[in-house]
Motif scaffolding. Structure first.
Motif, PDB file in Angstrom:
ATOM      1  N   THR A 240       0.834  -1.203   0.000  1.00 19.80           N
ATOM      2  CA  THR A 240       0.000   0.000   0.000  1.00 19.80           C
ATOM      3  C   THR A 240       0.874   1.260   0.000  1.00 19.80           C
ATOM      4  O   THR A 240       2.069   1.211   0.330  1.00 19.80           O
ATOM      5  N   ARG A 241       0.257   2.387  -0.327  1.00 22.89           N
ATOM      6  CA  ARG A 241       0.964   3.670  -0.273  1.00 22.89           C
ATOM      7  C   ARG A 241       1.409   3.979   1.151  1.00 22.89           C
ATOM      8  O   ARG A 241       2.478   4.541   1.361  1.00 22.89           O
ATOM      9  N   ASP A 242       0.600   3.601   2.115  1.00 23.51           N
ATOM     10  CA  ASP A 242       0.975   3.807   3.511  1.00 23.51           C
ATOM     11  C   ASP A 242       2.282   3.070   3.820  1.00 23.51           C
ATOM     12  O   ASP A 242       3.173   3.623   4.470  1.00 23.51           O
ATOM     13  N   THR A 243       2.401   1.850   3.334  1.00 17.73           N
ATOM     14  CA  THR A 243       3.642   1.082   3.529  1.00 17.73           C
ATOM     15  C   THR A 243       4.807   1.787   2.848  1.00 17.73           C
ATOM     16  O   THR A 243       5.887   1.902   3.428  1.00 17.73           O
ATOM     17  N   PHE A 244       4.572   2.260   1.627  1.00 15.26           N
ATOM     18  CA  PHE A 244       5.633   2.992   0.917  1.00 15.26           C
ATOM     19  C   PHE A 244       6.134   4.152   1.773  1.00 15.26           C
ATOM     20  O   PHE A 244       7.338   4.300   2.000  1.00 15.26           O
ATOM     21  N   TYR A 245       5.217   4.980   2.255  1.00 17.40           N
ATOM     22  CA  TYR A 245       5.611   6.190   2.985  1.00 17.40           C
ATOM     23  C   TYR A 245       6.157   5.903   4.388  1.00 17.40           C
ATOM     24  O   TYR A 245       6.785   6.767   4.984  1.00 17.40           O
ATOM     25  N   ARG A 246       5.966   4.689   4.877  1.00 15.21           N
ATOM     26  CA  ARG A 246       6.640   4.304   6.126  1.00 15.21           C
ATOM     27  C   ARG A 246       8.110   3.999   5.881  1.00 15.21           C
ATOM     28  O   ARG A 246       8.912   4.035   6.794  1.00 15.21           O
ATOM     29  N   HIS A 247       8.451   3.713   4.623  1.00 10.43           N
ATOM     30  CA  HIS A 247       9.826   3.329   4.293  1.00 10.43           C
ATOM     31  C   HIS A 247      10.594   4.373   3.489  1.00 10.43           C
ATOM     32  O   HIS A 247      11.817   4.316   3.416  1.00 10.43           O
ATOM     33  N   ALA A 248       9.888   5.305   2.865  1.00  6.39           N
ATOM     34  CA  ALA A 248      10.575   6.288   2.016  1.00  6.39           C
ATOM     35  C   ALA A 248       9.732   7.548   1.881  1.00  6.39           C
ATOM     36  O   ALA A 248       8.507   7.494   1.989  1.00  6.39           O
ATOM     37  N   ASP A 249      10.420   8.650   1.619  1.00  6.18           N
ATOM     38  CA  ASP A 249       9.719   9.910   1.387  1.00  6.18           C
ATOM     39  C   ASP A 249       9.296  10.064  -0.071  1.00  6.18           C
ATOM     40  O   ASP A 249       8.313  10.733  -0.370  1.00  6.18           O
ATOM     41  N   ASN A 250      10.077   9.462  -0.963  1.00  4.16           N
ATOM     42  CA  ASN A 250       9.815   9.590  -2.391  1.00  4.16           C
ATOM     43  C   ASN A 250      10.582   8.510  -3.148  1.00  4.16           C
ATOM     44  O   ASN A 250      11.449   7.842  -2.571  1.00  4.16           O
ATOM     45  N   PRO A 251      10.296   8.300  -4.436  1.00  9.48           N
ATOM     46  CA  PRO A 251      10.968   7.247  -5.199  1.00  9.48           C
ATOM     47  C   PRO A 251      12.498   7.400  -5.271  1.00  9.48           C
ATOM     48  O   PRO A 251      13.220   6.393  -5.189  1.00  9.48           O
ATOM     49  N   ILE A 252      12.997   8.622  -5.401  1.00  3.59           N
ATOM     50  CA  ILE A 252      14.443   8.809  -5.501  1.00  3.59           C
ATOM     51  C   ILE A 252      15.124   8.403  -4.199  1.00  3.59           C
ATOM     52  O   ILE A 252      16.163   7.734  -4.215  1.00  3.59           O
ATOM     53  N   ASP A 253      14.548   8.760  -3.070  1.00  8.72           N
ATOM     54  CA  ASP A 253      15.137   8.363  -1.786  1.00  8.72           C
ATOM     55  C   ASP A 253      15.080   6.847  -1.604  1.00  8.72           C
ATOM     56  O   ASP A 253      16.013   6.248  -1.063  1.00  8.72           O
ATOM     57  N   LEU A 254      13.993   6.226  -2.053  1.00  8.57           N
ATOM     58  CA  LEU A 254      13.903   4.769  -1.977  1.00  8.57           C
ATOM     59  C   LEU A 254      14.961   4.123  -2.866  1.00  8.57           C
ATOM     60  O   LEU A 254      15.614   3.155  -2.458  1.00  8.57           O
ATOM     61  N   LEU A 255      15.148   4.667  -4.058  1.00 11.27           N
ATOM     62  CA  LEU A 255      16.176   4.146  -4.955  1.00 11.27           C
ATOM     63  C   LEU A 255      17.560   4.300  -4.325  1.00 11.27           C
ATOM     64  O   LEU A 255      18.375   3.379  -4.357  1.00 11.27           O
ATOM     65  N   ALA A 256      17.813   5.451  -3.734  1.00 12.00           N
ATOM     66  CA  ALA A 256      19.100   5.668  -3.060  1.00 12.00           C
ATOM     67  C   ALA A 256      19.304   4.647  -1.948  1.00 12.00           C
ATOM     68  O   ALA A 256      20.397   4.095  -1.786  1.00 12.00           O
ATOM     69  N   ASP A 257      18.247   4.373  -1.190  1.00  8.81           N
ATOM     70  CA  ASP A 257      18.315   3.375  -0.123  1.00  8.81           C
ATOM     71  C   ASP A 257      18.635   1.991  -0.693  1.00  8.81           C
ATOM     72  O   ASP A 257      19.490   1.271  -0.163  1.00  8.81           O
ATOM     73  N   ALA A 258      17.966   1.616  -1.765  1.00  9.93           N
ATOM     74  CA  ALA A 258      18.183   0.296  -2.368  1.00  9.93           C
ATOM     75  C   ALA A 258      19.611   0.157  -2.890  1.00  9.93           C
ATOM     76  O   ALA A 258      20.276  -0.860  -2.670  1.00  9.93           O
ATOM     77  N   LEU A 259      20.089   1.185  -3.574  1.00  9.58           N
ATOM     78  CA  LEU A 259      21.449   1.139  -4.105  1.00  9.58           C
ATOM     79  C   LEU A 259      22.486   1.189  -2.981  1.00  9.58           C
ATOM     80  O   LEU A 259      23.523   0.521  -3.054  1.00  9.58           O
ATOM     81  N   SER A 260      22.201   1.947  -1.954  1.00  2.00           N
ATOM     82  CA  SER A 260      23.107   2.035  -0.808  1.00  2.00           C
ATOM     83  C   SER A 260      23.295   0.665  -0.162  1.00  2.00           C
ATOM     84  O   SER A 260      24.412   0.294   0.214  1.00  2.00           O
ATOM     85  N   ALA A 261      22.211  -0.087  -0.037  1.00  3.92           N
ATOM     86  CA  ALA A 261      22.299  -1.425   0.537  1.00  3.92           C
ATOM     87  C   ALA A 261      23.181  -2.326  -0.330  1.00  3.92           C
ATOM     88  O   ALA A 261      24.004  -3.088   0.187  1.00  3.92           O
ATOM     89  N   GLU A 262      23.040  -2.220  -1.646  1.00  2.00           N
ATOM     90  CA  GLU A 262      23.869  -3.023  -2.548  1.00  2.00           C
ATOM     91  C   GLU A 262      25.329  -2.599  -2.471  1.00  2.00           C
ATOM     92  O   GLU A 262      26.227  -3.444  -2.479  1.00  2.00           O
ATOM     93  N   ILE A 263      25.580  -1.296  -2.418  1.00  2.00           N
ATOM     94  CA  ILE A 263      26.957  -0.799  -2.344  1.00  2.00           C
ATOM     95  C   ILE A 263      27.616  -1.266  -1.050  1.00  2.00           C
ATOM     96  O   ILE A 263      28.769  -1.713  -1.052  1.00  2.00           O
ATOM     97  N   ALA A 264      26.893  -1.185   0.048  1.00  2.00           N
ATOM     98  CA  ALA A 264      27.445  -1.617   1.336  1.00  2.00           C
ATOM     99  C   ALA A 264      27.844  -3.085   1.279  1.00  2.00           C
ATOM    100  O   ALA A 264      28.923  -3.466   1.748  1.00  2.00           O
TER     101      ALA A 264
END
Length: 183
Positions: A40-64
């Motif tokens: 749901t959108r509620d779930t999305f907004y519990r994990h990210a503010d916007n798509p770019i920040d979510l993408l940054a989070d996903a890539l950051s996890a891979e880089i780490a």
């Protein structure tokens, strides 16, 4: 984070990576990510503010995960290669986040990861650090920041060029680096 939240976060990460590999991130919506992830959108907004920040989070996890090998690396080029292999695997995602430079959260991720890796490298190999930086944390932060920002700029240029040759990019970036990092 509980197991359900971890699953939701992972589903969101995978969804944004899948969508950003096909569509520029500026055109990816929270709704599209929710549909792709099955949340749901509620779930999305519990994990990210916007798509770019979510993408940054996903890539950051891979880089780490990619950079976990750095402490056992025999040469700094191994860390550079690991990072560039990650970027090459996700080249469509990174290119889709450039207008003409990487979106700030992605650029910041790369700079932070490279800075962290360089600081760790200098800590693991103190004999390489020139006297002008030794014992001066502010000076060392300056050297690390300079090298990290330059490396990100080189990665952006590499992505723009369409070149997929990781080994060539590693050689060129290392050749452009201050010699003392390579000792």
């Amino acid at each position: 984070m509980d197991a359900r939240s971890r699953r939701s976060r992972e589903s969101l990460r995978q969804a944004v990576l899948a969508l950003a590999s096909r569509t520029p991130i500026a055109d990816v919506t929270a709704s599209a990510i929710c549909t792709e992830a099955g949340v749901t959108r509620d779930t999305f907004y519990r994990h990210a503010d916007n798509p770019i920040d979510l993408l940054a989070d996903a890539l950051s996890a891979e880089i780490a995960e990619t950079m976990e090998m750095l402490p056992s690396a025999a040469a700094i080029g191994e860390g550079e290669r690991a990072l560039l292999e990650h970027v090459a695997r996700r080249a469509d995602v990174y290119r889709g986040a450039m207008h003409p430079l990487l979106a700030a959260p992605l650029r910041s991720n790369l700079e932070r990861s490279i800075s962290s890796g360089l600081a760790l490298w200098a800590e693991l190999h103190p004999r390489i650090v020139p006297e002008v930086f030794a014992g001066d944390p502010a000076a060392m932060r300056l050297a690390v920041s300079y090298a990290a920002a330059g490396t990100v700029g080189a990665i952006e240029e590499w992505l723009r060029s369409g070149d997929r040759d990781v080994e060539r990019a590693v050689r060129l970036i290392l050749a452009a680096s201050p010699e003392w990092w390579l000792r």
